[in-house]
Design a protein around this motif. Structure first.
Motif, PDB file in Angstrom:
ATOM      1  N   ILE A 199       0.847  -1.186   0.000  1.00 58.06           N
ATOM      2  CA  ILE A 199       0.000   0.000   0.000  1.00 58.06           C
ATOM      3  C   ILE A 199       0.884   1.238   0.000  1.00 58.06           C
ATOM      4  CG2 ILE A 199      -2.076  -0.987   1.041  1.00 58.06           C
ATOM      5  CD1 ILE A 199      -1.131  -0.030   3.747  1.00 58.06           C
ATOM      6  N   ASP A 200       0.300   2.354  -0.396  1.00 58.52           N
ATOM      7  CA  ASP A 200       1.017   3.622  -0.509  1.00 58.52           C
ATOM      8  C   ASP A 200       0.115   4.701   0.082  1.00 58.52           C
ATOM      9  OD1 ASP A 200       2.823   5.594  -1.252  1.00 58.52           O
ATOM     10  OD2 ASP A 200       3.017   4.871  -3.316  1.00 58.52           O
ATOM     11  N   VAL A 201       0.670   5.867   0.294  1.00 56.64           N
ATOM     12  CA  VAL A 201      -0.156   7.019   0.642  1.00 56.64           C
ATOM     13  C   VAL A 201       0.261   8.146  -0.291  1.00 56.64           C
ATOM     14  CG1 VAL A 201       1.380   7.824   2.496  1.00 56.64           C
ATOM     15  CG2 VAL A 201      -1.015   8.518   2.492  1.00 56.64           C
ATOM     16  N   ILE A 202      -0.732   8.763  -0.923  1.00 57.55           N
ATOM     17  CA  ILE A 202      -0.463   9.750  -1.972  1.00 57.55           C
ATOM     18  C   ILE A 202      -1.233  11.034  -1.679  1.00 57.55           C
ATOM     19  CG2 ILE A 202      -0.679  10.257  -4.441  1.00 57.55           C
ATOM     20  CD1 ILE A 202      -0.344   7.282  -4.979  1.00 57.55           C
ATOM     21  N   GLN A 203      -0.585  12.154  -1.902  1.00 55.27           N
ATOM     22  CA  GLN A 203      -1.247  13.457  -1.843  1.00 55.27           C
ATOM     23  C   GLN A 203      -1.565  13.896  -3.271  1.00 55.27           C
ATOM     24  OE1 GLN A 203       1.151  16.227   0.419  1.00 55.27           O
ATOM     25  NE2 GLN A 203       0.516  15.342   2.372  1.00 55.27           N
ATOM     26  N   TYR A 204      -2.848  14.185  -3.511  1.00 54.91           N
ATOM     27  CA  TYR A 204      -3.313  14.636  -4.815  1.00 54.91           C
ATOM     28  C   TYR A 204      -3.679  16.118  -4.703  1.00 54.91           C
ATOM     29  CZ  TYR A 204      -4.182   9.567  -5.187  1.00 54.91           C
ATOM     30  OH  TYR A 204      -4.073   8.203  -5.155  1.00 54.91           O
ATOM     31  N   LEU A 205      -3.001  16.965  -5.456  1.00 56.65           N
ATOM     32  CA  LEU A 205      -3.327  18.384  -5.491  1.00 56.65           C
ATOM     33  C   LEU A 205      -4.221  18.622  -6.702  1.00 56.65           C
ATOM     34  CD1 LEU A 205      -2.822  21.166  -4.135  1.00 56.65           C
ATOM     35  CD2 LEU A 205      -0.931  21.476  -5.753  1.00 56.65           C
ATOM     36  N   LEU A 206      -5.437  19.077  -6.445  1.00 54.89           N
ATOM     37  CA  LEU A 206      -6.462  19.178  -7.478  1.00 54.89           C
ATOM     38  C   LEU A 206      -6.958  20.614  -7.621  1.00 54.89           C
ATOM     39  CD1 LEU A 206      -8.638  16.134  -6.290  1.00 54.89           C
ATOM     40  CD2 LEU A 206      -6.646  16.093  -7.814  1.00 54.89           C
ATOM     41  N   THR A 207      -7.347  20.969  -8.822  1.00 58.71           N
ATOM     42  CA  THR A 207      -7.956  22.280  -9.042  1.00 58.71           C
ATOM     43  C   THR A 207      -9.280  22.103  -9.775  1.00 58.71           C
ATOM     44  OG1 THR A 207      -6.760  22.574 -11.132  1.00 58.71           O
ATOM     45  CG2 THR A 207      -5.752  23.495  -9.141  1.00 58.71           C
ATOM     46  N   LYS A 208     -10.183  23.014  -9.515  1.00 57.62           N
ATOM     47  CA  LYS A 208     -11.449  23.038 -10.246  1.00 57.62           C
ATOM     48  C   LYS A 208     -11.269  24.010 -11.405  1.00 57.62           C
ATOM     49  CE  LYS A 208     -16.431  23.590  -9.591  1.00 57.62           C
ATOM     50  NZ  LYS A 208     -17.505  23.898  -8.607  1.00 57.62           N
ATOM     51  N   GLY A 209     -10.970  23.444 -12.537  1.00 55.29           N
ATOM     52  CA  GLY A 209     -10.577  24.252 -13.672  1.00 55.29           C
ATOM     53  C   GLY A 209      -9.062  24.365 -13.701  1.00 55.29           C
ATOM     54  N   PRO A 210      -8.495  24.915 -14.783  1.00 53.87           N
ATOM     55  CA  PRO A 210      -7.040  25.071 -14.873  1.00 53.87           C
ATOM     56  C   PRO A 210      -6.513  25.896 -13.707  1.00 53.87           C
ATOM     57  CG  PRO A 210      -8.093  25.544 -16.972  1.00 53.87           C
ATOM     58  CD  PRO A 210      -9.191  25.446 -15.962  1.00 53.87           C
TER      59      PRO A 210
END
Length: 402
Positions: A375-386
């Motif tokens: 297993i891993d732990v990942i941080q996802y940085l997301l934006t709503k739109g560009p």
């Protein structure tokens, strides 16, 4: 007895990449593998073959909890014998951990209704604040820390570093609104309010966490800047936020609700808003574990990387950055287990011996699972739109001092 020992030999003889001593219920011992064994498995009682073939993880986990099984180093000095044994099982291609013969039946998927989610969260996080205070660091942070100086950081410093690492990734602007889904005991959200001057809302289903966060808000004088809600994140309706974080949360929503979870994040974000989602992920594909499901995280499900990425993009969120923190979580769990065993007598007075054997097994088994890459732990940085001008052109801003 001959048949049973033949089965145990089949199960154990190729399960480890190093020699292991096995002592059976009749007192006789056998070393599997070449060389001097550093670890020993003692079967004080027979575990029925049918239980093991039905689900080895559940049968052997319960066997350890009930003292039918002991795991120890042959010289008696190794405090991480469980972790080393399970790590070895993950590393062996022929291990019972990987053999489908020993994991035929997985836990049935639960419907993650709001009522069921509340019951699941209560069973783990409402064990009691006093229990968690015994072995967590002073920030009361129950998620992966961030060790900026390798193994030299202490846990409290690493947890504070994790909070700032998350917040800096958002590139937050003062006075903006911030939502923390699954806020725990409040360190992240209250740091965002106090040190980044954000107007924050935390959401939790744990009554114990809710009470403690409210106490912290009052003690810190943040009543006009911070609030915590005792409700399901799906109840926020039409509220909007500039920033959203969610740490160690999506593992609890269930595979059937993952897409809806990211849909809600998209719904709650303002246009051009930014979210940081931090969670346990299997790069090899989604999975559950019968023993973990029954005793630790009821209804838990570790999603696969492709599954997560698919749900993110299907909900019109853009992935701006991803970072794996697998080794950081291994280190965090090892410190937690060390802390837990240092106060084990107190914990046993509170929770009983069977619970403490379960908790030690849980912490060491999870450390082994991260160490092995299962297993891993990942941080996802997301934006709503560009992301546009909301985020700098390079990642260097994430690493600068606040």
């Amino acid at each position: 007895m001959v048949l049973e020992k033949t089965f145990y030999k089949m199960m154990l003889s190729k399960s480890f990449p190093f020699p292991v001593k096995v002592t059976y219920w009749d007192g006789k011992s056998k070393v599997y593998g070449n060389g001097n064994p550093g670890l020993e498995i003692v079967f004080n009682e027979k575990i029925p073959i049918t239980d093991i073939t039905r689900n080895a993880s559940l049968a052997l986990g319960e066997g350890y909890m009930d003292k039918k099984i002991e795991i120890k180093s042959t010289n008696g000095s190794d405090k991480q014998a469980i972790q080393k044994l399970i790590l070895g099982a993950y590393q062996s291609a022929d291990s019972f951990m990987r053999n489908s013969k020993f994991r035929k039946f997985m836990p049935k998927a639960k419907k993650h209704t709001e009522k069921q989610n509340q019951a699941d969260i209560h069973s783990h996080y409402d064990i009691g604040n006093e229990f968690y205070k015994l072995w967590l660091d002073p920030t009361m942070t129950y998620s992966c820390a961030y060790f900026t100086n390798g193994n030299t950081d202490d846990l409290e410093a690493a947890q504070i570093a994790k909070v700032h690492h998350i917040l800096k990734k958002l590139n937050p602007q003062k006075g903006k609104t911030f939502l923390d889904i699954g806020c725990g005991w409040g360190t992240l959200m209250l740091t965002a309010a106090k040190e980044y001057d954000l107007k924050v809302t935390g959401v939790t289903l744990s009554e114990q966490q809710y009470k403690l966060v409210n106490q912290k808000i009052k003690a810190m004088g943040l009543q006009d800047q911070a609030e915590v809600l005792l409700e399901d994140y799906r109840e926020l309706k039409d509220r909007k936020f500039d920033y959203i974080t969610s740490v160690g949360m999506f593992e609890h929503v269930g595979s059937e609700n993952l897409s809806g979870y990211f849909a809600d994040i998209a719904k709650y974000l303002n246009d051009n808003g930014i979210a940081l989602i931090h969670g346990i992920t299997r790069q090899q594909g989604g999975a559950s574990n019968a023993w973990i499901d029954k005793y630790i995280f009821p209804g838990g499900y570790i999603p696969g990387l492709q599954e997560i990425v698919g749900d993110i993009v299907e909900n019109n969120l853009q992935i701006t950055d991803m970072e794996t923190l697998r080794r950081h979580y291994q280190r965090t769990l090892e410190i937690w287990d060390k802390n837990f065993n240092a106060i084990r007598d107190k914990a046993q007075e509170m929770m009983g011996e069977r619970f403490c054997r379960m908790w030690d097994l849980y912490l060491q088994a999870c450390a082994a699972s991260f160490e092995s890459g299962n297993i891993d732990v990942i941080q996802y940085l997301l934006t709503k739109g560009p992301s546009g001008e909301k985020l700098p052109m390079t990642r260097s801003y994430m690493l600068t001092e606040k």
